[in-house]
Structures are given as structure tokens and as C-alpha cells.
Design a protein around this motif. Structure first.
Motif, PDB file in Angstrom:
ATOM      1  N   LYS A   1      35.362 -14.414   9.412  1.00  0.00           N
ATOM      2  CA  LYS A   1      35.298 -15.163  10.322  1.00  0.00           C
ATOM      3  C   LYS A   1      36.396 -14.084  11.735  1.00  0.00           C
ATOM      4  O   LYS A   1      37.746 -13.902  11.414  1.00  0.00           O
TER       5      LYS A   1
ATOM      6  N   THR B   1      34.953 -14.811   2.553  1.00  0.00           N
ATOM      7  CA  THR B   1      34.424 -16.040   4.259  1.00  0.00           C
ATOM      8  C   THR B   1      34.935 -15.106   5.063  1.00  0.00           C
ATOM      9  O   THR B   1      36.074 -14.229   4.597  1.00  0.00           O
TER      10      THR B   1
ATOM     11  N   ASP C   1      29.960 -16.731  10.888  1.00  0.00           N
ATOM     12  CA  ASP C   1      30.836 -17.255  10.048  1.00  0.00           C
ATOM     13  C   ASP C   1      30.175 -16.665   8.585  1.00  0.00           C
ATOM     14  O   ASP C   1      28.670 -16.659   8.678  1.00  0.00           O
TER      15      ASP C   1
END
Length: 336
Positions: free
Chosen positions: A170, A168, A199
Motif C-alpha cells: 500500500k 500487499t 494497492d
């Protein structure tokens, strides 16, 4: 074990499609090659999940667009909230099997695109940032999420096992400029008070999973502050997705945080604490999403509101006080 900071490019997967353990760690910029998620997907059919979500908060509106491919379906959404009236606009589409969707294998390797009935979304890099365009029958927006020089982004690999893992990115506190149109009326985003959050996800997920996610950004005490917090889905993996960004500098929080909120009253204040962070979130709107397609279901309460509190960087340092950071906090339970 201390989660290592990654400083060189690495691959998320090995040639056999399993997790390359050398990629497990966190970084201040996107460094992980995730091409193997789509390339080797047939060997892990049903578990591959790829998406891009951009959320933008302004003094007048909240904007969001999702482009995703979850192996057996493409799931997209455009959503706009008028903060004064609480009217909402947009469309959500599930396409089975997935088609009309383009997601680059690795972060930044190409444009993102989704076209389906009643919905058109495009994200692509431009000089100085990322251009976000979305259109439905009753709303549209055209926004640039600016990328200031030296701005740092949290990138994390979360390992459940050698066959279930997630990468991920972010990215919080991106200044946003542009326009949003609802019901035929166009509004300019307020300069200096509009913020974008990304995201980006590529991975292979368990079937049944729950998570919390919170983000917020704004100017407070003469500084630009961004909040990025998560929980539940990372528990027991050794990884976290927690950080505070101050004037573009990312402070990673290696600790799992404690979330305290009332599922019987989503608009009551939330508390998120731990790792030097003591934050209160006060919601002003709850976006409720419920999907039940037999084996695939999702239950989401995404609350929008304001963050306040204090943060002391790990290892010491001057405490940072913040208030009025607009963003969201959510609880999600997916069977997918």
C-alpha cells in the motif's frame, strides 16, 4: 508476538507453493518475491488472486484503474468521477477465462497491462515514478505517480494459514501530475494538490472474506501526510496494514484499529481509531458496486471524502495533526 520488520529480500512461498513463514512481517519497501503465486497456481486453482489498483485524487476529479486476475477471470475497471457534477465515466469488464492481461510475478518486475472490449490500461515504471494510462470510450487519463527520493511504502504479508495468505503493498501520498479527459475535454491535474495511491496484491485467498480499507493524502500543517488503514481481513493473523506516512517516512501501526460508520447512511462521518491514530473521515461521494455471478459476488461501498485527526507515532514522538486529506474509505464483502 511482535510482527517483525523485514529488511532483506525473501520469497513469499516455499518450493511446494505453501507460505514461507520467513516472509511474514512488514517492510518499508517492496522486498518480497511473489513469483510463486502464478508459477504454482495450478496446485491452488481458484484461490490465486493478483491485482494492481491505482487511485488518484485531484481537486476536480477522482481517477481509478484496476487490473486483476483472480484465477478463473480477469476483472478490470477504469473509473473517473467529476467532483463538481458527480458525473462518472469509464468501463468495467470481466473476462472469463482470463486473457489479455499481464501482471508481473513480483512487484516492479515488469509492466502491467489489460486489454479488453472498451477498455485499455497500462502501468509501467518511468524515471522518477510510475506512468498510469487508461482509456475507455468516454474517458482517459495519462498520469505519472511520482516517487520522491526516500519515499517509503508499506509492504505486509498477512497469513491466514500455510495455504491462504496475502502480500500487499500500500503506497500512499505519491504526488501526481498529468491529464484526464472526459467527454472530449482535457483537464490538467493540479500540481501539488493531486495524489496517487497504489494497492498491489499477490496471494491465495479464502472464498468468503470482508474488509475495510481507507487511504488519504495531502499537505497539512506544512507536511505531506498519507493515511493507510485497513481492517477485518487481517484480524487474528498477527499482521496489520495500518500506517501513517509523514514527509515520506512510514510509521507502522501494529495494532488493529476500530472502525465506526453507519451502513444505513454511508455519507455520515466515519471514525477510525487506535494505535495512536484518531481519524475522522467525511464522505462526499459513495461509489456503489454490486456483482452477483452465482458463485462469485462482490458488494462494495467505496466512499470518497476528507480525512482529519491526529496521529501519535508508536513509542511516543510529536503528535501530527492533519486535516483535508482527500481519499477514501470502503467496506467490501467478496465471495470469490
Amino acid at each position: 508476538m511482535t510482527l517483525p520488520e523485514l529488511t532483506a529480500r525473501t520469497s513469499l512461498t516455499r518450493p511446494d507453493g505453501r507460505l514461507d513463514r520467513r516472509a511474514v512481517g512488514w517492510a518499508r519497501r517492496p522486498l518480497v518475491d511473489t513469483d510463486g503465486i502464478a508459477r504454482d497456481g495450478r496446485r491452488f486453482l481458484g484461490r490465486n488472486k493478483r491485482w494492481e489498483y491505482w487511485g488518484v485524487v485531484t481537486p476536480t476529479h477522482v481517477l481509478a484503474a484496476t487490473v486483476s486476475s483472480i484465477d478463473y477471470a480477469a476483472v478490470h475497471e477504469v473509473w473517473v468521477l467529476d467532483r463538481a457534477t458527480e458525473e462518472t465515466y469509464g468501463a468495467a469488464v470481466t473476462v472469463v477465462p482470463p486473457r489479455g492481461v499481464r501482471l508481473p510475478g513480483t512487484f516492479g518486475a515488469g509492466p502491467v497491462r489489460a486489454r479488453a472490449r472498451g477498455l485499455d490500461i497500462a502501468f509501467h515504471e518511468v524515471p522518477g515514478g510510475t506512468r498510469l494510462r487508461a482509456r475507455t470510450g468516454d474517458a482517459s487519463f495519462d498520469v505519472v505517480a511520482e516517487l520522491p527520493d526516500g519515499h517509503e511504502r508499506l509492504a505486509v504479508v498477512v497469513p491466514w494459514s500455510d495455504t491462504r495468505f496475502q502480500y500487499t503493498v500500500k503506497d500512499v501520498a505519491r504526488p501526481a501530475r498529468g491529464t484526464v479527459t472526459t467527454a472530449g475535454e482535457t483537464h490538467e491535474l493540479v500540481d501539488g494538490e493531486s495524489w496517487a495511491v497504489l494497492d498491489h496484491g499477490r496471494g491465495r485467498w479464502p472464498y468468503d472474506v470482508s474488509w475495510n480499507w481507507g487511504a488519504g493524502a495531502g499537505r497539512s500543517g506544512g507536511r505531506t501526510v498519507g493515511i493507510q488503514v485497513g481492517g477485518r481481513w487481517t484480524a487474528g493473523t498477527g499482521s496489520t496494514e495500518n500506517a501513517v506516512v509523514v514527509d515520506g517516512r512510514l510509521h507502522f501501526i501494529p495494532a488493529e484499529l476500530t472502525w465506526d460508520y453507519d451502513v444505513a447512511d454511508w455519507r455520515r462521518p466515519w471514525r477510525v481509531t487506535g494505535g495512536g491514530l484518531d481519524a475522522t473521515f467525511e464522505p462526499f461521494y459513495d461509489k456503489v458496486s454490486r456483482t452477483n455471478l452465482a458463485v462469485v459476488s462482490s458488494v462494495t461501498d467505496q466512499c470518497f471524502g476528507r480525512w482529519s485527526g491526529t496521529f501519535t507515532p508508536p513509542g511516543g514522538g510529536e503528535p501530527v495533526e492533519f486535516s483535508g486529506l482527500v481519499g477514501w474509505a470502503e467496506e467490501v464483502h467478496n465471495r470469490w
